[in-house]
Design a protein around this motif. Structure first.
Motif, PDB file in Angstrom:
ATOM      1  N   GLU A   1      69.687 -13.253  -5.373  1.00 35.90           N
ATOM      2  CA  GLU A   1      69.603 -14.576  -4.727  1.00 35.90           C
ATOM      3  C   GLU A   1      68.671 -14.499  -3.508  1.00 35.90           C
ATOM      4  N   VAL A   2      68.818 -13.425  -2.736  1.00 41.02           N
ATOM      5  CA  VAL A   2      67.961 -13.243  -1.554  1.00 41.02           C
ATOM      6  C   VAL A   2      66.504 -13.221  -1.980  1.00 41.02           C
TER       7      VAL A   2
ATOM      8  N   VAL B   1      66.321 -23.588   0.514  1.00 41.03           N
ATOM      9  CA  VAL B   1      65.005 -23.146   0.991  1.00 41.03           C
ATOM     10  C   VAL B   1      64.339 -24.266   1.798  1.00 41.03           C
TER      11      VAL B   1
ATOM     12  N   LEU C   1      60.681 -18.255  -3.057  1.00 36.63           N
ATOM     13  CA  LEU C   1      60.493 -19.706  -2.946  1.00 36.63           C
ATOM     14  C   LEU C   1      60.041 -20.086  -1.532  1.00 36.63           C
ATOM     15  N   LEU C   2      60.619 -19.435  -0.525  1.00 36.05           N
ATOM     16  CA  LEU C   2      60.238 -19.737   0.849  1.00 36.05           C
ATOM     17  C   LEU C   2      58.741 -19.491   1.057  1.00 36.05           C
TER      18      LEU C   2
ATOM     19  N   VAL D   1      50.112 -26.468  -5.285  1.00 34.25           N
ATOM     20  CA  VAL D   1      49.843 -25.136  -4.741  1.00 34.25           C
ATOM     21  C   VAL D   1      50.880 -24.165  -5.311  1.00 34.25           C
TER      22      VAL D   1
ATOM     23  N   LEU E   1      56.861 -32.266  -1.657  1.00 34.35           N
ATOM     24  CA  LEU E   1      57.670 -31.405  -0.796  1.00 34.35           C
ATOM     25  C   LEU E   1      57.499 -31.802   0.673  1.00 34.35           C
ATOM     26  N   ARG E   2      56.237 -32.032   1.066  1.00 35.72           N
ATOM     27  CA  ARG E   2      55.978 -32.405   2.457  1.00 35.72           C
ATOM     28  C   ARG E   2      56.663 -33.722   2.803  1.00 35.72           C
TER      29      ARG E   2
ATOM     30  N   SER F   1      46.932 -30.461   6.025  1.00 34.07           N
ATOM     31  CA  SER F   1      46.402 -29.099   6.104  1.00 34.07           C
ATOM     32  C   SER F   1      45.839 -28.581   4.793  1.00 34.07           C
TER      33      SER F   1
ATOM     34  N   LEU G   1      56.452 -19.490  -1.226  1.00 33.29           N
ATOM     35  CA  LEU G   1      55.735 -20.468  -2.052  1.00 33.29           C
ATOM     36  C   LEU G   1      55.653 -21.818  -1.321  1.00 33.29           C
ATOM     37  N   TYR G   2      56.791 -22.267  -0.797  1.00 35.46           N
ATOM     38  CA  TYR G   2      56.833 -23.562  -0.118  1.00 35.46           C
ATOM     39  C   TYR G   2      55.957 -23.520   1.143  1.00 35.46           C
ATOM     40  N   ARG G   3      56.035 -22.408   1.875  1.00 37.53           N
ATOM     41  CA  ARG G   3      55.230 -22.304   3.097  1.00 37.53           C
ATOM     42  C   ARG G   3      53.748 -22.375   2.775  1.00 37.53           C
ATOM     43  N   ARG G   4      53.341 -21.688   1.740  1.00 37.68           N
ATOM     44  CA  ARG G   4      51.924 -21.738   1.389  1.00 37.68           C
ATOM     45  C   ARG G   4      51.535 -23.145   0.936  1.00 37.68           C
ATOM     46  N   ALA G   5      52.404 -23.784   0.157  1.00 36.01           N
ATOM     47  CA  ALA G   5      52.125 -25.152  -0.302  1.00 36.01           C
ATOM     48  C   ALA G   5      51.962 -26.104   0.885  1.00 36.01           C
ATOM     49  N   LEU G   6      52.712 -25.831   1.947  1.00 36.97           N
ATOM     50  CA  LEU G   6      52.671 -26.701   3.134  1.00 36.97           C
ATOM     51  C   LEU G   6      51.624 -26.237   4.149  1.00 36.97           C
ATOM     52  N   GLY G   7      50.917 -25.165   3.809  1.00 32.25           N
ATOM     53  CA  GLY G   7      49.908 -24.657   4.740  1.00 32.25           C
ATOM     54  C   GLY G   7      50.511 -24.060   6.002  1.00 32.25           C
ATOM     55  N   MET G   8      51.754 -23.590   5.893  1.00 31.26           N
ATOM     56  CA  MET G   8      52.419 -22.983   7.073  1.00 31.26           C
ATOM     57  C   MET G   8      52.087 -21.495   7.161  1.00 31.26           C
TER      58      MET G   8
ATOM     59  N   GLN H   1      65.189 -16.625  -3.127  1.00 32.50           N
ATOM     60  CA  GLN H   1      64.989 -17.570  -2.014  1.00 32.50           C
ATOM     61  C   GLN H   1      63.775 -17.181  -1.173  1.00 32.50           C
ATOM     62  N   GLU H   2      63.546 -15.865  -1.014  1.00 32.61           N
ATOM     63  CA  GLU H   2      62.391 -15.451  -0.218  1.00 32.61           C
ATOM     64  C   GLU H   2      61.087 -15.746  -0.941  1.00 32.61           C
TER      65      GLU H   2
END
Lengths: 94, 94, 94, 94
Positions: free
Chosen positions: A77-78, C63, A84-85, B18, B26-27, B7, A87-94, A81-82
């Motif tokens: 599970e860890v 997430v 996905l985290l 992405v 998502l955003r 971004s 993936l989502y961060r890259r999608a959001l440009g974070m 989730q990591e």
């Protein structure tokens, strides 16, 4: 019953039935809950002391909390989730 | 879409996909949740201000909280609980 | 009091003083807090709906919560905590 | 580190220093917090069981909670709040 009610001395019966209420039973329930809540409070104090000790030793309390939270989860599970985290961060440009 | 992603300028498609993630969707979800949480926080601040005003006017904040809690319940429920509370207190000699 | 004033505006007197209590002032305080709490509850419902929408769209709700929590922090704080988290995990053989 | 020490006793060195982290100290802190949190969780379960027992015996769980809350306060504080509660209710026509 080893522990007689402390304030209803004038009841000769086994359980002081006051207004249809089994007073001894009620008192026992309440006192047991109070004792357990006291113990919970003491444990919370102990945890706070250890976290204080951790800070004094130079550790970051929030990160220790994250470690404890991670250790509670299944490794799979860890990892999911990591992933996905990230993936989502890259999608959001974070 | 009026508000393009801020971004991920290099995506020509309608929703920037992405790594298989619908980034705009998502955003949008995240920003809406953040906005609502900001509003909740502002309301909590307003409530705190009113309770402060109540204290300044000489009211007891805890008792006001009790009044609000009572007003949330059905009158019959309030009455039943108050009857039981009296009964239990007398049984316990309180 | 048979029909107390519901707002301050329609009372010609200074305030309906019941048992030494400024009743209108108290009522106004309570009603404003109740209204704000209603609004908070509605916002919580809206957030729940959006998270439900996110799940339906295939996103992981936990997430998304982590992303929102990260976005609340300063980037430098996030980076420092992630560095420490890695360090602690390696130290613990995780 | 292939096989980190699991407790302080079996390490001959002062402390396994992994990446500048006193690993044994960190592990000890985390394991103690986890143990205390387990104990708190067990106590919460015990309290839930007692409240379930109370319900089975015909007691009202919410009213028992009120009794416990009242017993935590000073008698003078309880009396003052009850007087104010009565006063406010009458002022509001409740």
């Amino acid at each position: 019953m080893a522990n007689p009610p402390t304030s209803i001395q004038d009841t000769p019966e086994k359980d002081a039935d006051v207004g249809g209420i089994a007073a001894d039973r009620l008192r026992s329930i309440i006192e047991r809950v109070e004792r357990l809540e006291e113990e919970k409070k003491a444990l919370s104090g102990d945890i706070k002391d250890i976290m204080q000790e951790a800070k004094s030793a130079g550790f970051d309390a929030k990160v220790i909390r994250q470690i404890i939270s991670i250790r509670k989860k299944e490794p799979a599970e860890v990892e999911e989730q990591e992933t996905l985290l990230d993936l989502y961060r890259r999608a959001l440009g974070m």
